[in-house]
Motif scaffolding. Sequence first.
Motif, mmCIF file in Angstrom:
data_model
loop_
_atom_site.group_PDB
_atom_site.id
_atom_site.type_symbol
_atom_site.label_atom_id
_atom_site.label_comp_id
_atom_site.label_asym_id
_atom_site.label_seq_id
_atom_site.Cartn_x
_atom_site.Cartn_y
_atom_site.Cartn_z
ATOM 1 N N GLU A 1 0.866 -0.728 0.320
ATOM 2 C CA GLU A 1 0.268 0.218 -0.359
ATOM 3 C C GLU A 1 0.504 1.176 -0.129
ATOM 4 O O GLU A 1 0.102 2.297 -0.754
ATOM 5 C CB GLU A 1 -0.639 -0.317 1.362
ATOM 6 C CG GLU A 1 -2.428 -0.397 0.871
ATOM 7 C CD GLU A 1 -3.227 -0.261 2.481
ATOM 8 O OE1 GLU A 1 -3.768 0.376 3.267
ATOM 9 O OE2 GLU A 1 -3.560 -1.533 2.518
ATOM 10 N N ARG B 1 3.933 1.556 -1.239
ATOM 11 C CA ARG B 1 4.311 1.912 -2.221
ATOM 12 C C ARG B 1 3.851 1.831 -3.505
ATOM 13 O O ARG B 1 4.316 3.454 -4.484
ATOM 14 C CB ARG B 1 5.134 0.174 -2.952
ATOM 15 C CG ARG B 1 6.119 -0.080 -3.801
ATOM 16 C CD ARG B 1 6.227 -1.046 -4.895
ATOM 17 N NE ARG B 1 7.229 -2.000 -4.993
ATOM 18 C CZ ARG B 1 8.412 -3.107 -4.892
ATOM 19 N NH1 ARG B 1 7.424 -3.545 -5.201
ATOM 20 N NH2 ARG B 1 9.282 -3.204 -4.652
ATOM 21 N N ASP B 2 2.577 1.658 -3.773
ATOM 22 C CA ASP B 2 1.179 1.870 -4.079
ATOM 23 C C ASP B 2 1.184 3.611 -3.917
ATOM 24 O O ASP B 2 1.122 4.839 -5.125
ATOM 25 C CB ASP B 2 0.290 1.559 -4.422
ATOM 26 C CG ASP B 2 0.237 -0.102 -4.650
ATOM 27 O OD1 ASP B 2 1.410 0.059 -5.942
ATOM 28 O OD2 ASP B 2 -0.955 -0.440 -4.348
ATOM 29 N N LEU C 1 3.168 6.110 -2.647
ATOM 30 C CA LEU C 1 4.595 6.711 -2.968
ATOM 31 C C LEU C 1 5.108 6.766 -4.177
ATOM 32 O O LEU C 1 4.976 7.786 -4.606
ATOM 33 C CB LEU C 1 5.780 5.810 -1.576
ATOM 34 C CG LEU C 1 6.885 6.895 -2.324
ATOM 35 C CD1 LEU C 1 7.103 7.408 -1.827
ATOM 36 C CD2 LEU C 1 7.910 5.737 -1.813
ATOM 37 N N SER C 2 4.262 5.583 -5.457
ATOM 38 C CA SER C 2 4.162 5.833 -6.821
ATOM 39 C C SER C 2 3.396 6.981 -7.519
ATOM 40 O O SER C 2 3.344 7.820 -7.768
ATOM 41 C CB SER C 2 3.989 4.629 -7.337
ATOM 42 O OG SER C 2 3.425 4.293 -8.463
ATOM 43 N N GLU C 3 2.062 6.967 -6.723
ATOM 44 C CA GLU C 3 0.917 8.297 -6.579
ATOM 45 C C GLU C 3 1.798 9.240 -6.837
ATOM 46 O O GLU C 3 1.547 10.279 -7.567
ATOM 47 C CB GLU C 3 -0.612 7.832 -6.600
ATOM 48 C CG GLU C 3 -1.771 9.107 -6.718
ATOM 49 C CD GLU C 3 -2.519 8.411 -6.242
ATOM 50 O OE1 GLU C 3 -3.017 7.067 -5.824
ATOM 51 O OE2 GLU C 3 -3.379 9.251 -5.664
ATOM 52 N N LYS D 1 4.084 10.548 -6.554
ATOM 53 C CA LYS D 1 5.428 10.727 -7.592
ATOM 54 C C LYS D 1 4.997 10.801 -8.647
ATOM 55 O O LYS D 1 5.718 11.864 -9.094
ATOM 56 C CB LYS D 1 6.643 9.423 -7.591
ATOM 57 C CG LYS D 1 8.120 9.515 -7.732
ATOM 58 C CD LYS D 1 8.767 8.057 -8.544
ATOM 59 C CE LYS D 1 9.684 8.555 -9.208
ATOM 60 N NZ LYS D 1 10.404 6.785 -9.649
ATOM 61 N N GLY D 2 3.767 10.186 -9.098
ATOM 62 C CA GLY D 2 3.167 10.813 -10.367
ATOM 63 C C GLY D 2 3.073 11.993 -10.333
ATOM 64 O O GLY D 2 2.725 13.308 -11.140
ATOM 65 N N ASN D 3 2.723 12.442 -9.198
ATOM 66 C CA ASN D 3 1.671 13.934 -8.952
ATOM 67 C C ASN D 3 2.944 15.029 -8.778
ATOM 68 O O ASN D 3 3.236 16.037 -9.481
ATOM 69 C CB ASN D 3 1.409 13.846 -7.926
ATOM 70 C CG ASN D 3 -0.450 12.885 -7.623
ATOM 71 O OD1 ASN D 3 -1.180 13.035 -8.743
ATOM 72 N ND2 ASN D 3 -1.057 12.928 -6.659
ATOM 73 N N GLU E 1 5.987 15.140 -10.044
ATOM 74 C CA GLU E 1 6.367 14.653 -11.539
ATOM 75 C C GLU E 1 5.126 15.822 -12.463
ATOM 76 O O GLU E 1 5.817 16.784 -13.641
ATOM 77 C CB GLU E 1 6.581 13.239 -12.419
ATOM 78 C CG GLU E 1 7.457 12.856 -11.915
ATOM 79 C CD GLU E 1 7.835 11.007 -12.118
ATOM 80 O OE1 GLU E 1 6.630 10.532 -12.853
ATOM 81 O OE2 GLU E 1 9.016 10.607 -11.875
#
Length: 127
Positions: free
Chosen positions: A79, A81-82, A84-86, A88-90, A92
Amino acid sequence: MRVTKGGTDMYCPSCKEVTTCKAVPAAQVTYNPSDYGQRKYYIKHDDIQFFQRGRECLSCGHEFVSAEVDLQFLEELVELRDALSEIKGNAEAYVKESAAASVSLEKLSESLGVLRALKVYKSAKKS
Ligand SMILES: [Zn+2]
Protein backbone atom coordinates in the motif's frame (compact mmCIF):
# COMPACT_ATOMS: atom_id res chain seq x y z
CA MET A 1 23.40 -26.68 -12.00
CA ARG A 2 20.05 -27.72 -10.58
CA VAL A 3 20.01 -29.62 -7.32
CA THR A 4 16.76 -31.16 -6.17
CA LYS A 5 17.76 -31.91 -2.58
CA GLY A 6 19.36 -29.86 0.19
CA GLY A 7 17.42 -26.64 -0.18
CA THR A 8 14.09 -24.88 -0.22
CA ASP A 9 12.19 -23.95 -3.36
CA MET A 10 11.80 -20.19 -3.32
CA TYR A 11 11.89 -17.10 -5.54
CA CYS A 12 15.41 -16.14 -6.58
CA PRO A 13 15.63 -12.37 -7.21
CA SER A 14 18.42 -12.97 -9.73
CA CYS A 15 16.81 -15.81 -11.73
CA LYS A 16 13.39 -14.13 -11.28
CA GLU A 17 11.79 -17.53 -10.82
CA VAL A 18 11.34 -20.21 -8.17
CA THR A 19 14.55 -22.18 -7.75
CA THR A 20 16.08 -24.34 -5.05
CA CYS A 21 18.06 -22.26 -2.57
CA LYS A 22 20.17 -23.52 0.28
CA ALA A 23 20.49 -21.76 3.64
CA VAL A 24 23.77 -19.96 4.36
CA PRO A 25 24.63 -17.63 7.25
CA ALA A 26 23.16 -14.17 6.51
CA ALA A 27 26.46 -12.59 7.62
CA GLN A 28 28.18 -14.50 4.80
CA VAL A 29 25.96 -12.61 2.35
CA THR A 30 26.04 -9.15 3.97
CA TYR A 31 29.61 -9.24 5.36
CA ASN A 32 28.08 -7.63 8.45
CA PRO A 33 28.97 -9.38 11.73
CA SER A 34 25.72 -8.16 13.30
CA ASP A 35 23.86 -10.43 10.86
CA TYR A 36 25.00 -13.63 12.60
CA GLY A 37 21.75 -13.59 14.56
CA GLN A 38 18.56 -14.49 12.73
CA ARG A 39 16.16 -12.46 14.86
CA LYS A 40 16.13 -8.84 13.75
CA TYR A 41 14.20 -5.61 14.25
CA TYR A 42 14.58 -1.97 13.36
CA ILE A 43 15.48 0.28 16.29
CA LYS A 44 13.09 3.03 15.14
CA HIS A 45 10.37 0.51 14.21
CA ASP A 46 10.42 -2.10 16.95
CA ASP A 47 6.97 -3.31 15.82
CA ILE A 48 8.72 -4.78 12.78
CA GLN A 49 10.30 -7.97 14.06
CA PHE A 50 11.51 -10.58 11.60
CA PHE A 51 13.75 -13.54 11.01
CA GLN A 52 16.37 -13.27 8.32
CA ARG A 53 18.03 -16.11 6.48
CA GLY A 54 20.94 -16.11 4.11
CA ARG A 55 20.19 -17.99 0.88
CA GLU A 56 22.23 -19.23 -2.01
CA CYS A 57 20.47 -20.05 -5.25
CA LEU A 58 21.62 -23.45 -6.43
CA SER A 59 20.81 -22.55 -10.04
CA CYS A 60 22.77 -19.30 -10.43
CA GLY A 61 24.82 -19.04 -7.22
CA HIS A 62 23.29 -15.68 -6.28
CA GLU A 63 23.37 -15.04 -2.54
CA PHE A 64 20.68 -12.97 -0.87
CA VAL A 65 19.00 -12.50 2.48
CA SER A 66 15.34 -13.35 2.90
CA ALA A 67 13.16 -12.13 5.74
CA GLU A 68 10.21 -13.86 7.35
CA VAL A 69 7.65 -11.17 8.20
CA ASP A 70 3.98 -10.92 9.12
CA LEU A 71 1.95 -10.92 5.90
CA GLN A 72 0.06 -7.84 7.16
CA PHE A 73 3.35 -5.92 7.15
CA LEU A 74 3.98 -6.94 3.56
CA GLU A 75 0.50 -5.76 2.55
CA GLU A 76 1.11 -2.43 4.30
CA LEU A 77 4.39 -2.14 2.40
CA VAL A 78 2.58 -2.69 -0.91
CA GLU A 79 0.00 0.00 0.00
CA LEU A 80 2.79 2.42 0.90
CA ARG A 81 4.60 1.62 -2.32
CA ASP A 82 1.44 2.32 -4.34
CA ALA A 83 0.87 5.59 -2.43
CA LEU A 84 4.47 6.65 -2.97
CA SER A 85 4.17 5.88 -6.67
CA GLU A 86 1.06 8.07 -6.88
CA ILE A 87 2.80 10.91 -4.98
CA LYS A 88 5.78 10.61 -7.31
CA GLY A 89 3.49 10.77 -10.35
CA ASN A 90 1.75 13.85 -8.95
CA ALA A 91 5.09 15.48 -8.14
CA GLU A 92 6.32 14.86 -11.69
CA ALA A 93 3.10 16.38 -13.08
CA TYR A 94 3.52 19.34 -10.71
CA VAL A 95 7.11 19.91 -11.86
CA LYS A 96 6.04 19.72 -15.52
CA GLU A 97 3.08 22.07 -14.98
CA SER A 98 5.11 24.52 -12.92
CA ALA A 99 7.76 24.65 -15.65
CA ALA A 100 5.01 25.45 -18.17
CA ALA A 101 3.54 28.05 -15.80
CA SER A 102 6.98 29.58 -15.37
CA VAL A 103 7.35 29.92 -19.16
CA SER A 104 3.87 31.50 -19.38
CA LEU A 105 4.71 33.92 -16.57
CA GLU A 106 7.93 34.89 -18.29
CA LYS A 107 6.05 35.59 -21.56
CA LEU A 108 3.46 37.61 -19.65
CA SER A 109 6.24 39.65 -18.03
CA GLU A 110 7.75 40.33 -21.46
CA SER A 111 4.34 41.42 -22.78
CA LEU A 112 3.85 43.74 -19.83
CA GLY A 113 7.29 45.15 -20.47
CA VAL A 114 6.31 45.86 -24.08
CA LEU A 115 3.04 47.49 -22.94
CA ARG A 116 4.90 49.64 -20.45
CA ALA A 117 7.40 50.66 -23.10
CA LEU A 118 4.54 51.59 -25.47
CA LYS A 119 2.86 53.64 -22.76
CA VAL A 120 6.14 55.44 -22.11
CA TYR A 121 6.54 55.98 -25.85
CA LYS A 122 2.97 57.36 -26.19
CA SER A 123 3.28 59.70 -23.22
CA ALA A 124 6.63 60.91 -24.52
CA LYS A 125 5.07 61.60 -27.95
CA LYS A 126 2.23 63.69 -26.45
CA SER A 127 4.53 66.08 -24.68
ZN1 LIG B 1 19.11 -17.82 -9.06
